[in-house]
Design an enzyme around this catalytic site. Structure first.
Site, mmCIF file in Angstrom:
data_model
loop_
_atom_site.group_PDB
_atom_site.id
_atom_site.type_symbol
_atom_site.label_atom_id
_atom_site.label_comp_id
_atom_site.label_asym_id
_atom_site.label_seq_id
_atom_site.Cartn_x
_atom_site.Cartn_y
_atom_site.Cartn_z
ATOM 1 N N SER A 1 0.792 -1.225 0.000
ATOM 2 C CA SER A 1 0.000 0.000 0.000
ATOM 3 C C SER A 1 0.830 1.284 0.000
ATOM 4 C CB SER A 1 -0.980 -0.007 1.166
ATOM 5 O OG SER A 1 -0.314 -0.285 2.367
ATOM 6 N N HIS B 1 -5.822 -3.632 -2.603
ATOM 7 C CA HIS B 1 -5.590 -2.623 -3.644
ATOM 8 C C HIS B 1 -5.563 -3.208 -5.050
ATOM 9 C CE1 HIS B 1 -4.735 0.385 -0.551
ATOM 10 N NE2 HIS B 1 -4.102 -0.592 0.074
ATOM 11 N N LYS C 1 -12.447 -0.109 -1.180
ATOM 12 C CA LYS C 1 -11.530 0.642 -2.048
ATOM 13 C C LYS C 1 -12.131 0.709 -3.453
ATOM 14 C CE LYS C 1 -8.173 0.227 1.384
ATOM 15 N NZ LYS C 1 -7.537 -0.742 2.264
HETATM 16 C C1 LIG Z 1 -7.421 -0.875 3.668
HETATM 17 C C2 LIG Z 1 -6.736 -2.148 3.906
HETATM 18 C C3 LIG Z 1 -7.264 -3.100 4.791
HETATM 19 C C4 LIG Z 1 -8.449 -2.811 5.672
HETATM 20 O O1 LIG Z 1 -9.629 -2.787 4.945
HETATM 21 P P1 LIG Z 1 -10.889 -1.939 5.471
HETATM 22 O O2 LIG Z 1 -12.020 -2.392 4.644
HETATM 23 O O3 LIG Z 1 -10.533 -0.502 5.291
HETATM 24 O O4 LIG Z 1 -11.068 -2.275 6.925
HETATM 25 C C5 LIG Z 1 -6.631 -4.320 4.874
HETATM 26 N N1 LIG Z 1 -5.526 -4.593 4.153
HETATM 27 C C6 LIG Z 1 -4.963 -3.681 3.324
HETATM 28 C C7 LIG Z 1 -3.733 -4.040 2.547
HETATM 29 C C8 LIG Z 1 -5.550 -2.432 3.179
HETATM 30 O O5 LIG Z 1 -5.000 -1.531 2.377
#
Ligand SMILES: *Cc1c(COP(=O)(O)O)cnc(C)c1O
Length: 386
Positions: A179, A207, A238
């Protein structure tokens, strides 16, 4: 010192170390434009990669579901929270991914925290990439399995650790797209190691889902791999534009997660307005492929514009919507962020401890909601001399 004083002391220590975080309050949204302090800011900081959080069909699906189902699920899924909408979403996700079964979680963080302890426990071992997301790290800690961390993307080191392990059950855990760097995990090689050492492979495609692969199916489609050892987790907060996550893969694994994951069993699931929004998003992901193409063309445009501009910073290699511009020093990254902010552009500066010391960066995050003109504005602001 009273216990409350010790808490204030902790806050003061954060303040003196310049580590206190502040939130900016967003007053209105319109595509990629966010109003902050009465000012319209062009934002390159969200994870709404396909621009689906405001898609008319998605919003309408949520509105209709709220009218039909109300705005709360009223209970956890194993009590009475699992509706026909949740059931349909899971079936559609499994079909889209081409996997035997999918299970819906109300958030990605809680999915990971529940998943790892379901798959491994005392006497087992979990092998983690050093740059894994916090939720995977917390899941590993909760599992009570032995934790082995391998240097980022160093599969030789992972192979040595797997070989040396005498653990009963082995689980490899990795982000699909990292990320803060935007690079992609080498899934074929990871799967080969999983097979060689009889391990499971849990991949967090937060992502990649919706973005990677010709059809937006994510990391597995990107690499063209499939395996019953592969447990795919993806967030729906996302690219899917709403909230929640899925775990998908072999039906036995998914059934065990449903039976055992504490964050699944003991948490109220999302209201049907969220799951109906997600069903609509899933249709858009499949019918509006131009959104992924636009994302790719935005990334290509940015990378071409900055290719020979070492004075501006170095874009880390990434084909994803996460385009980190490496700056180096913290103060410089903050100053660059402030300069963009003055020009009405919101790009977050990421500093240690989120990233290693000396690698402070601007984390540019692209969306199909950005127009070509938005991209030109960003590029012009980035290359402006001090
Ligand atoms: C955003 C994210 C999460 C958490 O997901 P949410 O739906 O925001 O709780 C888990 N793993 C990664 C790699 C993320 O970027």
């Amino acid at each position: 010192m009273s216990v409350l004083d010790s808490l204030s002391e902790e806050l003061s220590a954060l303040d003196s170390a310049k580590l206190l975080r502040v939130r900016r309050t967003v007053q209105a949204v319109a595509g990629a434009t966010l109003r902050v302090d009465g000012r319209d800011m062009l934002a390159f900081c969200g994870n709404d990669y396909l621009g689906l959080s405001q898609h008319p069909a998605v919003v309408e699906a949520a509105q209709q579901a709220a009218a039909r189902w109300g705005v709360g699920a009223t209970a956890s899924p194993l009590v009475c929270g699992h509706s026909a909408s949740h059931e349909a979403l899971e079936a559609e996700l499994a079909q889209f991914l081409g996997l035997p079964r999918a299970l819906y979680f109300a958030s990605g963080f809680t999915a990971n925290v529940g998943l790892v302890p379901t798959l491994v426990g005392r006497g087992d071992a979990v092998f983690c990439d050093a740059l894994n997301h916090a939720s995977l790290i917390d899941g590993a800690r909760l599992s009570r399995a032995q934790i082995a961390v391998y240097p980022h993307a160093d599969l030789e080191s992972l192979g040595r650790q797997l070989q040396a392990s005498t653990a009963r059950r082995k689980l490899i855990v990795t982000d699909a797209v990292f990320s803060m760097d935007g690079d992609i995990a080498a899934l074929p090689q990871l799967l080969r190691l999983a097979e060689q050492y009889d391990a499971l492979l849990l991949v967090d495609d937060a992502h990649g889902f919706g973005v990677l692969g010709a059809g937006g199916r994510g990391i597995a489609e990107h690499w063209g791999v499939q395996s019953p050892r592969l447990i795919l987790m993806g967030t729906l907060s996302k690219a899917a534009g709403s909230a929640g996550a899925f775990v998908a893969g072999d039906a036995r694994v998914v059934e065990l997660v449903m039976q055992r994951a504490r964050s699944y069993i003991f948490a109220t699931t999302s209201p049907a307005m969220v799951t109906e929004a997600l069903r609509a998003s899933l249709r858009v992901i499949q019918t509006e492929g131009w959104r992924r193409q636009r994302l790719q063309s935005h990334a290509a445009r940015l990378r071409a514009a900055l290719a020979d501009r070492t004075d501006v910073g170095k874009l880390l290699p990434s084909i994803t919507p996460i385009q980190p511009l490496l700056i180096g020093e913290n103060a410089q990254a903050l100053e660059r962020m402030a300069r963009l902010w003055e020009q009405g552009i919101w790009v977050p500066a990421i500093r240690p401890p989120t990233v290693p010391a000396g690698t402070a960066r601007l984390r540019i995050s692209l969306s199909a909601a950005h127009s070509d003109a938005d991209m030109e504005r960003l590029i012009a602001a980035l290359v402006t001399k001090v």
